[in-house]
Design an enzyme around this catalytic site. Sequence first.
Site, PDB file in Angstrom:
ATOM      1  N   ASP A   1       0.851  -1.056  -0.297  1.00 44.88           N
ATOM      2  CA  ASP A   1       0.119  -0.253   0.017  1.00 44.88           C
ATOM      3  C   ASP A   1       0.867   1.029   0.044  1.00 44.88           C
ATOM      4  O   ASP A   1       1.221   2.155   0.024  1.00 44.88           O
ATOM      5  CB  ASP A   1      -0.502   0.114   0.900  1.00 44.88           C
ATOM      6  CG  ASP A   1       0.007  -0.129   2.344  1.00 44.88           C
ATOM      7  OD1 ASP A   1       1.241  -0.621   2.491  1.00 44.88           O
ATOM      8  OD2 ASP A   1      -1.040  -0.128   3.568  1.00 44.88           O
TER       9      ASP A   1
ATOM     10  N   ARG B   1      -5.281  -4.142   7.232  1.00 41.99           N
ATOM     11  CA  ARG B   1      -6.199  -3.818   8.352  1.00 41.99           C
ATOM     12  C   ARG B   1      -6.543  -1.814   7.344  1.00 41.99           C
ATOM     13  O   ARG B   1      -7.701  -1.780   7.762  1.00 41.99           O
ATOM     14  CB  ARG B   1      -4.841  -3.163   9.577  1.00 41.99           C
ATOM     15  CG  ARG B   1      -6.043  -2.827  10.563  1.00 41.99           C
ATOM     16  CD  ARG B   1      -5.009  -2.659  11.496  1.00 41.99           C
ATOM     17  NE  ARG B   1      -3.736  -2.152  11.386  1.00 41.99           N
ATOM     18  CZ  ARG B   1      -2.828  -3.231  12.729  1.00 41.99           C
ATOM     19  NH1 ARG B   1      -3.390  -4.005  13.188  1.00 41.99           N
ATOM     20  NH2 ARG B   1      -1.858  -2.907  11.916  1.00 41.99           N
TER      21      ARG B   1
HETATM   22  O1  F6P Z   1       1.819  -4.119   7.714  1.00 41.19           O
HETATM   23  C1  F6P Z   1       1.456  -5.557   7.482  1.00 41.19           C
HETATM   24  C2  F6P Z   1       0.656  -6.162   8.655  1.00 41.19           C
HETATM   25  O2  F6P Z   1       0.844  -7.605   8.147  1.00 41.19           O
HETATM   26  C3  F6P Z   1      -0.960  -6.314   8.172  1.00 41.19           C
HETATM   27  O3  F6P Z   1      -1.602  -6.535   6.938  1.00 41.19           O
HETATM   28  C4  F6P Z   1      -1.301  -5.987   9.358  1.00 41.19           C
HETATM   29  O4  F6P Z   1      -3.279  -5.567   9.794  1.00 41.19           O
HETATM   30  C5  F6P Z   1      -0.857  -5.951  10.520  1.00 41.19           C
HETATM   31  O5  F6P Z   1       0.525  -5.445  10.278  1.00 41.19           O
HETATM   32  C6  F6P Z   1      -0.506  -6.738  11.969  1.00 41.19           C
HETATM   33  O6  F6P Z   1       0.243  -6.469  12.569  1.00 41.19           O
HETATM   34  P1  F6P Z   1       0.841  -6.829  13.804  1.00 41.19           P
HETATM   35  O7  F6P Z   1       1.909  -7.762  13.605  1.00 41.19           O
HETATM   36  O8  F6P Z   1       1.426  -5.267  14.495  1.00 41.19           O
HETATM   37  O9  F6P Z   1      -0.262  -6.885  14.600  1.00 41.19           O
END
Ligand code: F6P
Length: 328
Positions: free
Chosen positions: A134, A176
Site C-alpha cells: 500500500d 488492516r
Molecule cells: O502491515 C503489515 C501487516 O501485516 C498488516 O497487514 C496487518 O494488519 C498488520 O501488519 C498486523 O500487525 P501486527 O503484526 O503488529 O499485529
Amino acid sequence: MKRKIEKIALLTSGGDAPGMNAAIRAVVRAAAYYEKEIYGIYRGYEGLIEGDIERFGPRKVSNIINRGGTILKSARSKEFRTPEGRKKAYENLKKYEIDALVVIGGDGSFRGMKVFSDEYDFPVMGIPATIDNDINGTDYSIGFDTASNTAMEAIDKIRDTASSHDRLFFIEVMGRDAGFLALHSGIAGGAEDILIPEEDRGINELLESLRRSKRSGKTSSIVVVAEGDKTGKNVFELARYVENNLKEYEVRVVIIGHIQRGGSPTTFDRVLASRLGVKAVEALLDGENKKVTGMRKNEIIVYPLEEATTKTKKINQELIRIIDILTV
Ligand code: F6P
C-alpha cells in the site's frame, strides 16, 4: 552542494516482510562495492534510539537472501513518534558519524522517517517493504508477491475441503487498511467475492451474489475478506450474519494470519529487493535525499518521500470489475 556520504546506516521497521533480508544484503553489498562504511541498526527505530548499532561487512549478510523475516529485527516504535525519541536517534547517528539512513519498511516507517529528516535535515532513503503493497508511488513493495502466494496456497487448500463438504468459507487475509493482498490472492484463488477496506460493496450485495451462485449450480464458495474490510463486522460476525440469512449455506471461517508474513521470498521479491537495495545506495551517493526507491512498469525509480507518505495508493478498479465477471 552534494553532501559527502561515507557512512550509511540501515534499519528495518514495521511489520516484517519476506525479502527484507534480500534488501539488507543488497544495501550492505552495494555500500561495500562503492567502498562506503555500512552500519546495521537492530529493532528499527527502537534500536536507533537505544544505540543498538553494529558495523556490517559484506560477509555479515551471507546466506540470508533466501530467508524470511529480517536479521536486523523489526519493531513499531512509539518513542520515535516523540521529539525526545527522535532527538536520541539523531544523537546516536551523530555518535557513529553516520551520513545517511536507509529505512526498509512500510508507510508508517516512512512517515517517521519524513518527520525525522525534516526535523534534523538528515539524508534518508526509503525502500518499500510491506506485504500490504500500500505504499503510494511504487507498483510493488517487497514481500507482497510472497505473501500473495502464501495466501493463495492457503485458499487452494481450503477449496479442497470446501468442495468436498459443499461449504461456504470466509477466509480472512491480512490488510488492516489495504485490500491489495486480498484482491490478488482472492482473484488468484478464484474467490466468489472479495471484501476490502477501500470499497464498500455492501453486505446485501454479498448475500445477493451468494444466492446467485447457489442458483447457478455452485455447491461451495470462498469469500476472501481483508482484515479491515468495510462491512463493519469482523469475519466471524460476517459469517454468522450470512448463515442466519442464507440457510442453504453451511459456513466456516479461516484466519490465515501471520503465516502470510513468513517464509522464503519468491524470485520476484528477491530480485525486487536486490534492485531496490542497490538503487537506494546509488541514489544516496548521487546526492539524492528524502526519496524512496520503487518500481514502475518494471523500471527501478527514485521518487519523493512526500509522494509515498501523503497520498493513498489507489486500488486497481479493473481487478474489482473482474471479480463479478469471473464468478458468473
Ligand atoms: O502491515 C503489515 C501487516 O501485516 C498488516 O497487514 C496487518 O494488519 C498488520 O501488519 C498486523 O500487525 P501486527 O503484526 O503488529 O499485529
